[in-house]
Each structure stands twice: as structure tokens, then as C-alpha cells.
Design a protein around this motif. Structure first.
Motif, PDB file in Angstrom:
ATOM      1  N   ARG A 156      35.627  43.527  41.091  1.00  0.00           N
ATOM      2  CA  ARG A 156      36.273  42.581  41.579  1.00  0.00           C
ATOM      3  C   ARG A 156      37.372  42.950  42.712  1.00  0.00           C
TER       4      ARG A 156
ATOM      5  N   LEU B 221      43.261  39.793  45.928  1.00  0.00           N
ATOM      6  CA  LEU B 221      44.698  38.199  46.146  1.00  0.00           C
ATOM      7  C   LEU B 221      46.055  38.940  45.734  1.00  0.00           C
ATOM      8  N   VAL B 222      45.317  39.270  44.089  1.00  0.00           N
ATOM      9  CA  VAL B 222      46.266  39.806  43.460  1.00  0.00           C
ATOM     10  C   VAL B 222      47.833  40.314  44.068  1.00  0.00           C
TER      11      VAL B 222
ATOM     12  N   LEU C 136      37.420  41.336  45.375  1.00  0.00           N
ATOM     13  CA  LEU C 136      38.788  39.954  46.126  1.00  0.00           C
ATOM     14  C   LEU C 136      39.694  39.023  45.412  1.00  0.00           C
ATOM     15  N   ARG C 137      38.913  39.153  43.780  1.00  0.00           N
ATOM     16  CA  ARG C 137      40.278  39.426  42.986  1.00  0.00           C
ATOM     17  C   ARG C 137      41.881  40.279  42.903  1.00  0.00           C
ATOM     18  N   LEU C 138      41.138  41.409  43.051  1.00  0.00           N
ATOM     19  CA  LEU C 138      41.980  42.681  43.549  1.00  0.00           C
ATOM     20  C   LEU C 138      42.560  42.088  45.084  1.00  0.00           C
TER      21      LEU C 138
ATOM     22  N   VAL D 275      43.753  44.455  37.255  1.00  0.00           N
ATOM     23  CA  VAL D 275      42.623  43.844  37.651  1.00  0.00           C
ATOM     24  C   VAL D 275      41.148  44.562  37.303  1.00  0.00           C
TER      25      VAL D 275
END
Length: 79
Positions: free
Chosen positions: A48, A54-55, A50-52, A25
């Protein structure tokens, strides 16, 4: 599977998956092409989170589901 046991496994898996997902990420300044003066090239470019999250949640839930099924169907016998 007891709820306390499932929660303990989830926390354990959460930490392992966190360190496994981080390299996928995070994007470094060197990869982005803009290095801020007096910082290492390996420093993160942007956060990131939020991306972290979610993943990480997706992978963590998948691993917990596999462990739950393995314990439920006695592929991994309880200790």
C-alpha cells in the motif's frame, strides 16, 4: 529559517517518520488470514505504497510545521 536548513530538517524528519509510520500502514499475511506457502507469516500482505506515502507526508508535514514554529518563536534557540 533558511531554506537549506529547513530542507535538511525535512530530510532528517522524513527518515524518522518513515520508520515510525511503517508499522501502522503495513498489514501482515497473518493479520489478513492468508499465508502464502513458504513465506514468513510476518511478510506484508499487499503493498500500500500510496497510502504509506499519504500518511507519511501528512505526519511529516505536521512535524516540520511544529519544528518550524518552535524555531521561529524561539522555543528552540538556534545553535
Amino acid at each position: 529559517m533558511d531554506i537549506v536548513f529547513a530542507l535538511a530538517i525535512y530530510v532528517f524528519i522524513w527518515w524518522i517518520v518513515l520508520f515510525a509510520v511503517l508499522p501502522f500502514v503495513v498489514r501482515t499475511q497473518e493479520e489478513h488470514g492468508e499465508v502464502v506457502p513458504r513465506t514468513p507469516e510476518s511478510a506484508p500482505d499487499t503493498q500500500r505504497l500510496l497510502r504509506l506515502f499519504l500518511v507519511h507526508t501528512l505526519v511529516d508535514s505536521l512535524v516540520l510545521a511544529i519544528v518550524y514554529l518552535a524555531i521561529t518563536y524561539r522555543l528552540i534557540p538556534p545553535a
